[in-house]
Design a protein around this motif. Structure first.
Motif, short mmCIF file in Angstrom:
data_model
loop_
_atom_site.label_atom_id
_atom_site.label_comp_id
_atom_site.label_asym_id
_atom_site.label_seq_id
_atom_site.Cartn_x
_atom_site.Cartn_y
_atom_site.Cartn_z
N ARG A 86 7.68 7.62 -1.26
CA ARG A 86 7.23 6.70 -2.29
C ARG A 86 7.37 5.25 -1.81
N ILE A 87 6.65 4.37 -2.52
CA ILE A 87 6.79 2.93 -2.36
C ILE A 87 7.13 2.35 -3.71
N ARG A 88 8.17 1.53 -3.76
CA ARG A 88 8.57 0.87 -5.00
C ARG A 88 8.38 -0.63 -4.82
N TYR A 89 8.18 -1.34 -5.93
CA TYR A 89 8.03 -2.79 -5.81
C TYR A 89 8.75 -3.50 -6.95
N PHE A 90 9.21 -4.73 -6.61
CA PHE A 90 10.10 -5.51 -7.46
C PHE A 90 9.63 -6.95 -7.52
N THR A 91 10.16 -7.67 -8.52
CA THR A 91 9.96 -9.12 -8.55
C THR A 91 10.79 -9.76 -7.44
N GLY A 113 7.17 10.64 4.06
CA GLY A 113 6.66 9.47 3.35
C GLY A 113 6.44 8.29 4.27
N PRO A 114 6.19 7.12 3.70
CA PRO A 114 5.87 5.92 4.50
C PRO A 114 7.08 5.42 5.28
N THR A 115 6.88 5.18 6.58
CA THR A 115 7.96 4.66 7.42
C THR A 115 7.96 3.14 7.49
N ASP A 116 6.87 2.51 7.11
CA ASP A 116 6.84 1.05 7.08
C ASP A 116 5.74 0.61 6.12
N VAL A 117 5.83 -0.64 5.68
CA VAL A 117 4.89 -1.18 4.71
C VAL A 117 4.63 -2.64 5.06
N ALA A 118 3.41 -3.11 4.83
CA ALA A 118 3.03 -4.50 5.06
C ALA A 118 2.01 -4.90 4.01
N VAL A 119 1.92 -6.20 3.74
CA VAL A 119 1.01 -6.70 2.71
C VAL A 119 0.08 -7.74 3.32
N ALA A 120 -1.21 -7.59 3.07
CA ALA A 120 -2.23 -8.50 3.58
C ALA A 120 -2.29 -9.77 2.74
N PRO A 121 -2.94 -10.81 3.24
CA PRO A 121 -3.06 -12.06 2.46
C PRO A 121 -3.73 -11.87 1.11
N ASP A 122 -4.60 -10.87 0.98
CA ASP A 122 -5.27 -10.64 -0.31
C ASP A 122 -4.48 -9.71 -1.22
N THR A 124 -3.48 -6.56 -0.48
CA THR A 124 -3.61 -5.15 -0.13
C THR A 124 -2.35 -4.67 0.57
N VAL A 125 -1.87 -3.49 0.18
CA VAL A 125 -0.64 -2.93 0.72
C VAL A 125 -0.99 -1.84 1.73
N TYR A 126 -0.45 -1.96 2.94
CA TYR A 126 -0.67 -0.97 4.00
C TYR A 126 0.64 -0.23 4.27
N ALA A 127 0.53 1.08 4.49
CA ALA A 127 1.71 1.89 4.80
C ALA A 127 1.36 2.85 5.92
N VAL A 128 2.30 3.03 6.87
CA VAL A 128 2.10 4.00 7.94
C VAL A 128 3.00 5.20 7.68
N HIS A 129 2.49 6.39 8.05
CA HIS A 129 3.19 7.65 7.86
C HIS A 129 3.31 8.33 9.21
N ARG A 136 -2.39 4.36 5.35
CA ARG A 136 -2.97 4.37 4.01
C ARG A 136 -2.91 2.95 3.44
N TYR A 137 -3.88 2.61 2.63
CA TYR A 137 -3.83 1.29 2.01
C TYR A 137 -4.19 1.36 0.53
N TYR A 138 -3.60 0.41 -0.24
CA TYR A 138 -3.60 0.48 -1.69
C TYR A 138 -3.84 -0.91 -2.28
N THR A 139 -4.13 -0.90 -3.58
CA THR A 139 -4.11 -2.15 -4.34
C THR A 139 -2.65 -2.56 -4.53
N PRO A 140 -2.39 -3.77 -5.01
CA PRO A 140 -0.98 -4.19 -5.20
C PRO A 140 -0.17 -3.31 -6.13
N VAL A 141 -0.84 -2.51 -7.00
CA VAL A 141 -0.11 -1.64 -7.92
C VAL A 141 -0.20 -0.18 -7.52
#
Length: 331
Positions: A86-91, A113-122, A124-129, A136-141
């Motif tokens: 899973r990926i969790r996100y916080f303020t 699950g995802p071993t790392d995560v990064a966020v693009a300037p726009d 978009t959330v990227y995760a490697v497995h 895999r890539y996702y919207t911010p939510v």
């Protein structure tokens, strides 16, 4: 006047001009020397503790903790948990906002699950497995947008992708820890290029643990097996490196993660005496946050926000700690 006397006069005049020239040059050198000595080297920015929060309670017999964090342009903090898939996100201050993934605890040390995560300037959330050998890539939510990757050694294929980074243009860099290479892609996954192989030379890696991309596109790799950080152009041309021997003792260098601040400062998660060190973009040691009793390990245990706040994933306590920059006092 006899020629011999005239020649002697000319020699004296030439010698006097030479002495005058050397004297002026010496005075100029002294002026530069005194000017340089009179200027104090600006003290490095310091980082002070700004707060932290518990990602999840530490229980007896728990599987390994979260592995990586990333900070979005809006300040959201994302946490990758490979053992819970899973990926969790916080303020920015730690209030829980949401999560996606199965959330089920997998067998220990099985990176489902995802071993790392990064966020693009726009955003978009990227995760490697690693086990799924894909990006895999996702919207911010967390809404899925797409994925790419197959098992193999060809273009766009992976054996075990362990780290991911996104530069200011949105280009995606993926570090494959098993094949010791970096591939880079367009935001939607089109293969653009690669570099790296196993070894100790320039552009070669031995147990690489993390990759980071600076705002200008410069790429940094935490080459733990070679006790160094390597710096490349956006297309993989070797630029420079700094090793354990380049860092003054006792600042032993064994990098397990790397992140780049908005001003180009390079932060290194270190398995040495000082767990968090920071350098100039060319490798000059600027400082360290010493005295931290934290456990840093994994592909992305550090991240830096646009404001310069450094977030550290304390995997030993399942906590995130943050440190804000403090400018030196004017004298």
């Amino acid at each position: 006047m006899r020629p011999t006397a005239w020649n002697q006069i000319l020699k004296v005049r030439v010698a006097m001009k030479g002495i005058r020239f050397l004297g002026l040059g010496f005075l100029f050198f002294l002026t530069l020397l005194f000017a340089a000595c009179g200027k104090e080297k600006p003290p490095a920015v310091k980082y002070v503790y700004a707060g932290g929060w518990e990602v999840e309670p530490v229980g007896k017999g728990e599987c390994p903790p979260p592995r990586a964090i990333a900070v979005a342009p809006d300040g959201r903090v994302y946490v990758a948990e490979p053992h819970r898939d899973r990926i969790r996100y916080f303020t920015p201050t730690g209030s829980f906002l949401g999560e996606w993934g199965s959330g089920e605890k997998s067998e220990c040390m099985a990176y489902t699950g995802p071993t790392d995560v990064a966020v693009a300037p726009d955003g978009t959330v990227y995760a490697v497995h690693c086990n799924r050998t894909e990006v895999r890539y996702y919207t911010p939510v967390g809404v899925p947008l797409g994925k790419w990757g197959l098992r193999g050694s060809g273009d766009g294929e992976f054996i075990c992708p362990i780290s991911v980074a996104v530069d200011g243009r949105g280009m995606v860099y993926v570090l494959d820890g098993m094949s010791r290479r970096i591939q880079y892609f367009s935001p939607a996954g089109s293969f653009l290029g690669e570099w790296g192989t196993r070894g100790k030379g320039k552009g070669e890696f031995e147990e690489p643990f993390g990759v980071a991309a600076a705002p200008d596109g410069t790429v940094y790799v935490a080459d733990a097996g070679n006790y160094r950080i390597q710096r490349f152009s956006a297309e993989g041309s070797f630029l420079t490196q700094w090793r354990e021997d380049d860092v003054d003792d006792p600042d032993y260098l064994c990098p397990y993660g790397v992140a780049v601040g908005p001003d180009g400062t390079v932060f290194v998660a270190n398995n040495g005496y000082n767990p968090l060190m920071y350098f100039s973009r060319t490798g000059s040691l600027l400082g360290s946050v010493s005295g931290l009793n934290i456990h840093l390990r994994g592909s992305g245990p550090i991240a830096v926000s646009r404001s310069g706040t450094v977030y550290v994933l304390d995997q030993g306590r399942h906590r995130i700690q943050s440190f804000r920059p403090v400018a030196p006092e004017d004298k």
